[in-house]
Design an enzyme around this catalytic site. Structure first.
Site, PDB file in Angstrom:
ATOM      1  N   ASP A   1       1.991 -46.054  34.997  1.00 15.72           N
ATOM      2  CA  ASP A   1       0.690 -46.716  34.848  1.00 15.72           C
ATOM      3  C   ASP A   1       0.789 -48.190  35.250  1.00 15.72           C
ATOM      4  O   ASP A   1       1.798 -48.634  35.803  1.00 15.72           O
ATOM      5  CB  ASP A   1       0.176 -46.572  33.413  1.00 15.72           C
ATOM      6  CG  ASP A   1       0.953 -47.429  32.434  1.00 15.72           C
ATOM      7  OD1 ASP A   1       2.142 -47.699  32.699  1.00 15.72           O
ATOM      8  OD2 ASP A   1       0.382 -47.848  31.411  1.00 15.72           O
TER       9      ASP A   1
ATOM     10  N   ASP B   1       1.339 -51.089  33.784  1.00 16.78           N
ATOM     11  CA  ASP B   1       2.458 -51.938  33.360  1.00 16.78           C
ATOM     12  C   ASP B   1       3.770 -51.169  33.236  1.00 16.78           C
ATOM     13  O   ASP B   1       4.753 -51.694  32.696  1.00 16.78           O
ATOM     14  CB  ASP B   1       2.124 -52.662  32.061  1.00 16.78           C
ATOM     15  CG  ASP B   1       1.846 -51.710  30.904  1.00 16.78           C
ATOM     16  OD1 ASP B   1       1.405 -50.578  31.158  1.00 16.78           O
ATOM     17  OD2 ASP B   1       2.074 -52.103  29.749  1.00 16.78           O
TER      18      ASP B   1
ATOM     19  N   ASP C   1       4.738 -48.471  31.521  1.00 19.39           N
ATOM     20  CA  ASP C   1       5.298 -47.841  30.324  1.00 19.39           C
ATOM     21  C   ASP C   1       4.928 -46.362  30.200  1.00 19.39           C
ATOM     22  O   ASP C   1       5.553 -45.631  29.456  1.00 19.39           O
ATOM     23  CB  ASP C   1       4.963 -48.625  29.045  1.00 19.39           C
ATOM     24  CG  ASP C   1       3.484 -48.855  28.838  1.00 19.39           C
ATOM     25  OD1 ASP C   1       2.686 -48.365  29.661  1.00 19.39           O
ATOM     26  OD2 ASP C   1       3.121 -49.536  27.859  1.00 19.39           O
TER      27      ASP C   1
ATOM     28  N   GLU D   1       1.399 -38.321  23.228  1.00 21.09           N
ATOM     29  CA  GLU D   1       0.643 -37.496  24.163  1.00 21.09           C
ATOM     30  C   GLU D   1       0.075 -38.293  25.327  1.00 21.09           C
ATOM     31  O   GLU D   1      -0.200 -37.747  26.378  1.00 21.09           O
ATOM     32  CB  GLU D   1      -0.498 -36.772  23.441  1.00 21.09           C
ATOM     33  CG  GLU D   1      -1.407 -37.632  22.560  1.00 21.09           C
ATOM     34  CD  GLU D   1      -2.262 -38.636  23.280  1.00 21.09           C
ATOM     35  OE1 GLU D   1      -2.806 -38.292  24.339  1.00 21.09           O
ATOM     36  OE2 GLU D   1      -2.403 -39.766  22.771  1.00 21.09           O
TER      37      GLU D   1
HETATM   38  C1  G16 Z   1      -1.114 -48.208  23.770  1.00 21.03           C
HETATM   39  C2  G16 Z   1       0.067 -48.123  22.871  1.00 21.03           C
HETATM   40  C3  G16 Z   1       0.480 -46.685  22.720  1.00 21.03           C
HETATM   41  C4  G16 Z   1      -0.679 -45.845  22.260  1.00 21.03           C
HETATM   42  C5  G16 Z   1      -1.888 -46.087  23.103  1.00 21.03           C
HETATM   43  C6  G16 Z   1      -3.045 -45.466  22.404  1.00 21.03           C
HETATM   44  O1  G16 Z   1      -0.754 -47.723  25.025  1.00 21.03           O
HETATM   45  O2  G16 Z   1       1.136 -48.841  23.434  1.00 21.03           O
HETATM   46  O3  G16 Z   1       1.536 -46.607  21.845  1.00 21.03           O
HETATM   47  O4  G16 Z   1      -0.390 -44.496  22.364  1.00 21.03           O
HETATM   48  O5  G16 Z   1      -2.150 -47.447  23.234  1.00 21.03           O
HETATM   49  O6  G16 Z   1      -4.161 -45.563  23.159  1.00 21.03           O
HETATM   50  P1  G16 Z   1      -5.545 -45.112  22.547  1.00 21.03           P
HETATM   51  O7  G16 Z   1      -5.702 -45.859  21.255  1.00 21.03           O
HETATM   52  O8  G16 Z   1      -6.538 -45.496  23.585  1.00 21.03           O
HETATM   53  O9  G16 Z   1      -5.454 -43.639  22.352  1.00 21.03           O
HETATM   54  P2  G16 Z   1      -0.767 -48.647  26.317  1.00 21.03           P
HETATM   55  O10 G16 Z   1      -0.110 -47.821  27.396  1.00 21.03           O
HETATM   56  O11 G16 Z   1      -2.214 -48.902  26.529  1.00 21.03           O
HETATM   57  O12 G16 Z   1       0.000 -49.847  25.938  1.00 21.03           O
END
Ligand code: G16
Length: 539
Positions: free
Chosen positions: A276, A278, A280, A363
């Site tokens: 994605d 960044d 991760d 997920e």
């Molecule tokens: C961030 C967190 C993740 C989490 C996600 C949840 O992801 O780093 O641990 O699973 O948010 O997203 P939502 O609340 O929209 O389901 P990222 O990749 O945006 O940093």
């Protein structure tokens, strides 16, 4: 010269999962960014004498924001900033540098998988000295501070040239501009069997890594093509662009459809991976084959012994409550603990810091291990390549062997986007009050065995978090409801559904879960409350 600028508070700077995530247009308002950064600095007791890692994924406005933050850091007495060349570091690389250099904190300028560009999103992820996302308590305190902030400090100075590696000074503050890839690559070489993966590529194994025009493009070129010998051109969309070339840099079946189409065509390579914005998150595809992220976590765990860094044994594993239970079956067989935590990577960090787990995943296409305190897109792809190199099996065969051993967990996430915030909150509140009344009843042929909110007590700090609502059915099926914490357009209701089959592995997941989706819509009264009779996005 240090200037103290008078400012007035904004009221919408509530932090999401681990930082702020907003529309670029919002952030462009006068002093918006400065208010947030100063509030953060003030909340953590100032940055006097501290060292921070500062970088981002190169999205629109990062170049301007990073210069502002450099000058604010200097004005607030920061001792040192470690910055990736041209202001670029992937989130996992940033977590690694933070830990390796024992820095006090990290700011990653990214809205992660959200789109970029003038009409896209901007964000700041804040990591603490353990290399992971800050706690909800700190987030809340920063938010409170943003509501009362009156002034911020900034140095009046020229922009710093971030294109040259080396050490520079801005008044009393040291700035070290580092190679964004070097240390990360060294870490990957220590974890995986690079020689085996080199042999795999040398044998003609065809591979595509899609960087989605985001931060991990240069990492992919260096690691997969230059070091491991994947064919030149194996890395697609390798140049990070401020608007990701118009892509929504979220590697899933919908937003990476171009890659999915390639993998389901007759020209498909043996394997593809994508990251994605960044870096991760990850998606794994084989020839005409998709590996669901929940399965991926379980499969990596089951195959840990092929990876040099883990071959002597792993501790426990952890997954977010919304993630399928596939990995729990593996943990049971391996005789290791399986923790179920609320969504948000920070919830894994205490478990890693206290040596309780080695692998964890979500997920939402996030998988990682205790090598850092973030999810790691390239790590997950290297893990798959290493298993393939060690076993000689294809992505599909590895997955089918896994299903044959443990049964298949059919799993999908259904998103209902852009819901009015109050409507979404009320839907969740009412659903929670109704949960108990579902128990023992049958809906569309599916009998509810139990239903309750997901409540997590952290085994380390004993803190309690409530996140999501769970409904269990006979035969191991499950529905989880939660509101997204990363959206920037109203509320997104996420409905996660799984069912378990010991013998039949060839159903279409959409068909396998169709009845449960209907039940999920009935129980939460989704259509009546939102006007939506089907999900906006299925991944
Ligand atoms: C961030 C967190 C993740 C989490 C996600 C949840 O992801 O780093 O641990 O699973 O948010 O997203 P939502 O609340 O929209 O389901 P990222 O990749 O945006 O940093």
């Amino acid at each position: 010269m240090i200037k103290t600028i008078q400012t007035t508070p904004y009221t919408d700077q509530k932090m999401g999962t681990a930082g702020i995530r907003k529309k670029v247009k919002t952030v462009l308002q006068k002093n918006y960014l400065e208010n947030f950064v100063q509030s953060l600095f003030d909340t953590i007791g100032g940055v006097q004498g501290k060292t921070f890692v500062l970088s981002g994924d190169g999205r629109y406005y990062n170049d301007i924001a990073i210069q502002k933050i450099i000058k604010m850091s200097a004005a607030n007495g920061m001792k040192k900033l470690i910055i990736g060349q041209n202001g670029m570091l992937s989130t996992p690389a940033s977590s690694h540098i933070l830990l390796e250099r024992h820095a006090d904190g990290g700011l990653t300028l990214t809205a992660s998988h959200n789109p970029g560009g003038e009409n896209g999103d901007f964000g700041i992820k804040y990591a603490t000295s353990n290399g992971g996302q800050c706690s909800s308590e700190i987030s809340q305190k920063i938010y409170e501070k943003t509501k009362t902030i009156k002034e911020y400090k900034i140095l009046s100075a020229d922009d710093v040239d971030l294109s040259k590696l080396g050490t520079f000074w801005l008044e009393q503050m040291e700035i070290e501009v580092i190679d964004p890839i070097k240390d990360y690559l060294l870490m990957m070489e220590e974890i995986f069997d690079f020689e085996a993966i080199k042999k795999l590529f040398a044998s003609g194994f065809e591979f595509v890594f899609d960087a989605m025009n985001a931060v991990t493009g240069p990492y992919g070129v260096k690691i997969f093509e230059e070091v491991l010998g994947a064919k030149k051109g194996s890395v697609h969309q390798a140049k990070p662009l401020p608007d990701f070339g118009g892509l929504h840099p979220d590697p899933n079946l919908v937003y990476a459809k171009h890659l999915v189409d390639l993998m389901y065509s007759d020209d498909a390579p043996d394997m593809a991976g994508a990251n994605d914005g960044d870096g991760d998150r990850n998606m794994i595809l084989g020839k005409k084959f998709f590996v669901s992220p929940s399965d991926s976590l379980a499969i990596l765990t089951d195959n840990y012994k092929y990876i040099p860094a883990y071959k002597n044994g792993i501790k426990g594993v952890a997954k977010s409550a919304a993630t399928s239970t596939a990995v729990c079956r593996v943990a049971e067989k391996l005789g290791i603990a399986c923790y179920e935590v609320p969504t948000g990577w920070k919830n894994f960090c205490n478990l890693m810091d206290s040596n309780r787990i080695t692998f964890c995943g979500e997920e939402s296409f996030g998988t990682s291990s205790s090598h850092i305190r973030e999810k790691d897109g390239i790590w997950a792809i290297l893990f798959w390549l290493n298993i393939i190199a060690a076993t000689g099996k294809s992505v599909e065969q590895i997955t089918r062997d896994f299903w044959a051993k443990y049964g298949r967990t059919y799993y999908l996430r259904f998103d209902f986007d852009g819901i009015d915030l109050d409507v979404a909150d009320k839907l969740m509140a009412d659903l929670e009050s109704n949960l108990k009344s579902f128990e023992g009843k049958t809906y569309n042929g599916c009998k509810v065995t139990k239903a309750h909110p997901f409540v997590y007590r952290d085994p380390v700090d004993q803190s309690e978090t409530k996140n999501g609502l769970l409904v269990y059915f006979e035969n191991g099926a499950r529905i989880c409801y939660r509101l997204s914490g990363t959206g920037t357009n109203g509320a997104t209701l996420r409905v996660y559904i799984e069912s378990y089959d010991k013998n039949d592995f060839d159903q279409d997941p959409l068909k396998a879960l169709a009845e449960l989706l209907k039940v999920a819509m009935i129980l939460a009264e989704i259509e009546q409350r939102t006007g939506k009779n089907k999900p906006d996005l299925t991944t």
